[in-house]
Design a protein around this motif. Structure first.
Motif, mmCIF file in Angstrom:
data_model
loop_
_atom_site.group_PDB
_atom_site.id
_atom_site.type_symbol
_atom_site.label_atom_id
_atom_site.label_comp_id
_atom_site.label_asym_id
_atom_site.label_seq_id
_atom_site.Cartn_x
_atom_site.Cartn_y
_atom_site.Cartn_z
ATOM 1 N N LYS A 102 34.510 11.622 105.392
ATOM 2 C CA LYS A 102 33.278 11.225 106.063
ATOM 3 C C LYS A 102 32.163 10.902 105.069
ATOM 4 N N ASP A 103 32.451 11.082 103.789
ATOM 5 C CA ASP A 103 31.467 10.817 102.748
ATOM 6 C C ASP A 103 31.855 9.588 101.938
ATOM 7 N N SER A 104 30.838 8.987 101.314
ATOM 8 C CA SER A 104 31.064 7.876 100.393
ATOM 9 C C SER A 104 30.484 8.244 99.041
ATOM 10 N N LEU A 105 31.100 7.716 97.993
ATOM 11 C CA LEU A 105 30.586 7.898 96.647
ATOM 12 C C LEU A 105 29.887 6.618 96.214
ATOM 13 N N LEU A 106 28.669 6.753 95.723
ATOM 14 C CA LEU A 106 27.911 5.605 95.232
ATOM 15 C C LEU A 106 28.304 5.367 93.786
#
Length: 248
Positions: A102-106
Motif C-alpha cells: 500500500k506504500d510507494s517509494l519515491l
C-alpha cells in the motif's frame, strides 16, 4: 497511499540485490530536491489538494498501472527490474514497495537517464516495451529534466512529452463554474526530431508530419491513405511504415 523517499544508494541495493560500493556525492541540485521533498519523505499521502476541493478527477501518471521497468543510470549501469510509475504532475518516479504494497517509494532519480516500461499484452494490443528518456532537446531549459516517451525511432524520432496541469475546484461565488473537484488535465505534446537534430512540435495529422519531415511526405501520404489513422498508435504505425528503423 503513503510515499517514502528512497535515496538512490538504497535503491541500488534493493533493486539489484548487490552493493555497488559507496554512493558518490549527490551534489547541490540533488540536495535541493531532497530538501524540497522533506514532507514527502516523512510519509505524506500522494494527492493533489486545493482548499476548496472535494476530490480529484484525472490521473497524474503517464500510465496508472504499476509496470515493470528497466532503468539505466548516467554511467550506463542497468538496474534490476522494479514496478514503477512516472508521476508527470510532480516530476517524479515512484516504485512499489514490495514489503508494504500500500506504500510507494519515491525514487531519487537524479542519475537515471532512461527507463523502459514492460507493458504486457492486453485488450489494448500486444506486449511491448515503452522507452522513456530525458528530454535533452527541449526548447525550454526547465523541461530538459523531464522524461519523454520515444514513440518511433527511424531516421526521424517521434517524442511524446507528457504534461499534466491542475484546474482547481470552482464552486463559490456568483460567477463560479460549479466545478467541485480539482481536475488533472492532459496537456501532452508531440515532437518530431529530424536527422539533423532539429526539433519540431507536431500534431498527429498528415499535414504537420509532412511539414516537419519533407523527405517522408510522399511515403506518409501513401501510408496514411491506406491505413486511415486516427489514434496515436495508428499514427505511430504510419511513421514506422514511412520511416523504418535503420538496420544495425
Amino acid at each position: 497511499m503513503n510515499i517514502r523517499f528512497l535515496p538512490l544508494s538504497a535503491f541500488l541495493f534493493l533493486a539489484a540485490g548487490t552493493a555497488y560500493g559507496q554512493a558518490g556525492s549527490l551534489g547541490k541540485d540533488a540536495a535541493t530536491v531532497q530538501a524540497n521533498m522533506a514532507t514527502i519523505a516523512s510519509g505524506s499521502s500522494l494527492r493533489v489538494e486545493g482548499a476548496t476541493s472535494l476530490g480529484v478527477v484525472g490521473s497524474p501518471y503517464a500510465d496508472s498501472r504499476w509496470l515493470t521497468a528497466l532503468l539505466t543510470l548516467n554511467n550506463g549501469m542497468p538496474l534490476a527490474p522494479v514496478p514503477l510509475k512516472y508521476d508527470v504532475l510532480q516530476h517524479r518516479l515512484l516504485m512499489l514497495d514490495a514489503k508494504h504494497p500500500k506504500d510507494s517509494l519515491l525514487l531519487d532519480d537524479h542519475q537515471v537517464v532512461r527507463f523502459v516500461l514492460q507493458e504486457p499484452a492486453s485488450a489494448r494490443g500486444p506486449a511491448r516495451q515503452r522507452e522513456f528518456r530525458r528530454f535533452r532537446e527541449a526548447p525550454q531549459q526547465h523541461h530538459r529534466p523531464d522524461y519523454v516517451e520515444v514513440l518511433h525511432e527511424g531516421s526521424y524520432t517521434l517524442l511524446k512529452h507528457y504534461v499534466k496541469t491542475v484546474k482547481k475546484a470552482d464552486y463559490y461565488g456568483a460567477y463560479s463554474q460549479d466545478r467541485r473537484t480539482d481536475e488533472i488535465e492532459d496537456k501532452s505534446t508531440y515532437y518530431l526530431l529530424s536527422p539533423e537534430a532539429r526539433l519540431a512540435p507536431v500534431k498527429l495529422n498528415l499535414k504537420t508530419l509532412q511539414s516537419a519531415a519533407p523527405p517522408l511526405a510522399a511515403a506518409l501520404k501513401t501510408t496514411a491513405d491506406t491505413q486511415k489513422p486516427k489514434t496515436e498508435a495508428q499514427w505511430v504505425s504510419v511513421l514506422q511504415a514511412a520511416d523504418p528503423k535503420p538496420a544495425k
